[in-house]
Design an enzyme around this catalytic site. Structure first.
Site, PDB file in Angstrom:
ATOM      1  N   PHE A 137      66.581 -44.119  73.688  1.00  0.00           N
ATOM      2  CA  PHE A 137      65.727 -45.206  73.187  1.00  0.00           C
ATOM      3  C   PHE A 137      64.482 -45.287  74.045  1.00  0.00           C
ATOM      4  O   PHE A 137      64.570 -45.318  75.273  1.00  0.00           O
ATOM      5  CB  PHE A 137      66.471 -46.549  73.206  1.00  0.00           C
ATOM      6  N   ASP A 222      62.103 -41.783  81.351  1.00  0.00           N
ATOM      7  CA  ASP A 222      61.931 -43.152  80.885  1.00  0.00           C
ATOM      8  C   ASP A 222      62.813 -44.042  81.760  1.00  0.00           C
ATOM      9  O   ASP A 222      64.031 -44.100  81.590  1.00  0.00           O
ATOM     10  CB  ASP A 222      62.347 -43.242  79.410  1.00  0.00           C
ATOM     11  N   LYS A 251      60.239 -53.616  81.866  1.00  0.00           N
ATOM     12  CA  LYS A 251      61.373 -54.543  82.040  1.00  0.00           C
ATOM     13  C   LYS A 251      61.362 -55.240  83.408  1.00  0.00           C
ATOM     14  O   LYS A 251      60.571 -56.140  83.620  1.00  0.00           O
ATOM     15  CB  LYS A 251      62.688 -53.800  81.798  1.00  0.00           C
TER      16      LYS A 251
HETATM   17  C1  LIG Z   1      64.890 -46.905  78.122  1.00  0.00           C
HETATM   18  C2  LIG Z   1      63.969 -47.813  77.351  1.00  0.00           C
HETATM   19  N1  LIG Z   1      62.734 -47.394  77.048  1.00  0.00           N
HETATM   20  C3  LIG Z   1      61.878 -48.172  76.378  1.00  0.00           C
HETATM   21  C4  LIG Z   1      62.222 -49.428  75.956  1.00  0.00           C
HETATM   22  C5  LIG Z   1      61.238 -50.268  75.195  1.00  0.00           C
HETATM   23  O1  LIG Z   1      60.701 -51.231  76.032  1.00  0.00           O
HETATM   24  P1  LIG Z   1      59.893 -52.464  75.384  1.00  0.00           P
HETATM   25  O2  LIG Z   1      60.855 -53.214  74.540  1.00  0.00           O
HETATM   26  O3  LIG Z   1      59.376 -53.223  76.578  1.00  0.00           O
HETATM   27  O4  LIG Z   1      58.776 -51.872  74.588  1.00  0.00           O
HETATM   28  C6  LIG Z   1      63.511 -49.910  76.239  1.00  0.00           C
HETATM   29  C7  LIG Z   1      63.932 -51.247  75.774  1.00  0.00           C
HETATM   30  O5  LIG Z   1      65.088 -51.549  75.632  1.00  0.00           O
HETATM   31  C8  LIG Z   1      64.401 -49.087  76.963  1.00  0.00           C
HETATM   32  O6  LIG Z   1      65.647 -49.492  77.266  1.00  0.00           O
END
Ligand SMILES: Cc1ncc(COP(=O)(O)O)c(C=O)c1O
Length: 402
Positions: A137, A222, A251
């Site tokens: 994700f 990520d 986050k």
């Molecule tokens: C690993 C990862 N990348 C990206 C995101 C997306 O982040 P945002 O919701 O701040 O755009 C998330 C959100 O859960 C995530 O867990």
């Protein structure tokens, strides 16, 4: 007086969420209180965001101080909090350069665009393939959601960004078969969060790094969910011993104030020239002032060690509960990014556990249908953990004995 209720959500909000019935109105530490003043212990942490809990004095002070000084400039001028935070992130990581954004998706969008631009500049337009992983994700912009490993999230919006291939996580042979000189980048979470709390096998991560080097492909980690102390290292890559070329973070970076960042090396950064990419709010002084305070606190060795100590308490207590009420097949994850996978008898019922926990005054998350997820404050007290797990035990007992 309460003049809005959960019913109003259905009336005025676009229905892409199904929030819980409770509406929290205030929080302190790892506790929140709802409109009726019911108290909840928060093991959800705003989905791995509230790393210092709610209303931590360090964050309140940083925000209040900056709120009385300067709110916004945009990218036509730089500002002191952004510069200080940028320097700190460079000091804490492999990176030489930082780009600020407002969310995880935006940090990842910047990372993917940088990788594509670098490959096109240095090797030509044929080097455009991106390898990503099933169940990964990366956010909800069209590029990031397409790189994410659940087609259901990216289907139905017309033609998708192309040249993206998904393979199983931790599958070395599939990775070897997928990578080539046409691979521009590999995007992976150094511990899959939304996908079910799946740790990478060390040999897998090592092989990914080696083959990226062999094929001049960039490795993008990520760390939106894993970063900022969540796994007990400041960044998860440091615990894994595999260093990426680009890292995205968000986050917990702002502890609840929206901010994201992309970190990279000098060599790559120079491919973003003036005007190649940008953001009106990225590097906003309020966000950076809060993030600076958060990072200064979280990056201290004793705070990071505290995350590991808290993991041990969680694991021991969860094992004890599971011995009494055997509902879980496995507890996994790292630091305070933990998952409890339901066993075959309880398959698909993670949401039931979440609801039952809520009824006992405990907020937890799920990661898919089979995994209950815990991402509490990194400085949650032992007393809050113990009391929260007592409530968890009560919820599990109720389901088990029903
Ligand atoms: C690993 C990862 N990348 C990206 C995101 C997306 O982040 P945002 O919701 O701040 O755009 C998330 C959100 O859960 C995530 O867990």
């Amino acid at each position: 007086m309460t003049d809005v209720t959960r019913k109003d959500f259905d009336e005025v909000m676009i229905p892409c969420y199904n929030p819980m019935a409770v509406i929290p109105v205030r929080g302190q530490g790892a506790r929140v209180w709802d409109q009726q003043d019911n108290e909840y212990i928060d093991f959800a942490g705003g989905i791995a965001v509230s790393c210092l809990g709610h209303c931590h004095p360090i964050m309140v002070e940083a925000l209040s101080e900056q709120a009385n000084k300067l709110w916004h400039l945009s990218n036509v001028m730089t500002n002191e909090p952004a510069l200080r935070l940028g320097k700190k992130l460079v000091q804490l990581s492999f990176a030489d350069k930082v780009f600020f954004a407002n969310s995880g998706a935006e940090a990842n969008e910047a990372a993917l665009k940088l990788a594509r631009r670098y490959a096109a500049d240095e090797f030509g337009s044929q080097k455009s393939k991106i390898i990503a992983f099933n169940q990964g994700f990366h956010g909800r912009t069209f590029f990031t959601v397409t790189v994410g490993g659940q087609a259901a999230y990216s289907d139905g919006f017309g033609p998708k960004p192309g040249d993206i291939e998904h393979i199983p996580y931790n599958d070395i042979e599939a990775f070897k078969a997928a990578i080539s000189d046409e691979t521009c980048a590999v995007m992976m979470e150094p511990l899959q969060g939304e996908g079910g709390i799946i740790s990478p096998q060390p040999e897998f991560a090592q092989t990914v790094r080696e083959l990226c080097d062999k094929h001049n492909a960039l490795l993008i980690f990520d760390e939106v969910q894993t970063g900022n102390g969540r796994t007990g290292d400041f960044y998860a890559y440091q615990g894994l011993g595999v260093t990426p070329d680009i890292l995205s973070t968000a986050k917990s970076l702002g502890g609840g104030f929206p901010i994201g960042a992309m970190l990279t090396t000098d060599k790559l950064a120079q491919h973003f020239k003036v005007g190649t990419h940008g953001s009106t709010y990225g590097g906003n002084p309020l966000a950076c002032a809060v993030a600076e305070a958060v990072v200064n606190h979280i990056s201290q060795p004793e705070v990071l060690q505290g995350v590991k100590d808290r993991e041990a308490i969680f694991r021991a207590e969860l094992e004890r509960i599971n011995a009494k009420y055997p509902m879980f097949a496995e507890f996994r994850g790292k630091g305070l990014l933990l998952g409890a996978e339901l066993n075959d008898n309880w398959k698909g019922r993670a949401r039931d556990v979440l609801v039952a926990a809520g009824e006992e005054g405990l907020l937890v998350l799920v990661a898919g249908a089979n995994v209950v997820r815990f991402t509490p404050s990194l400085v949650i007290t032992t007393e809050e953990i113990t009391q929260g797990l007592k409530r968890f035990e009560a919820a599990v007992a109720k389901l088990y004995n029903a």
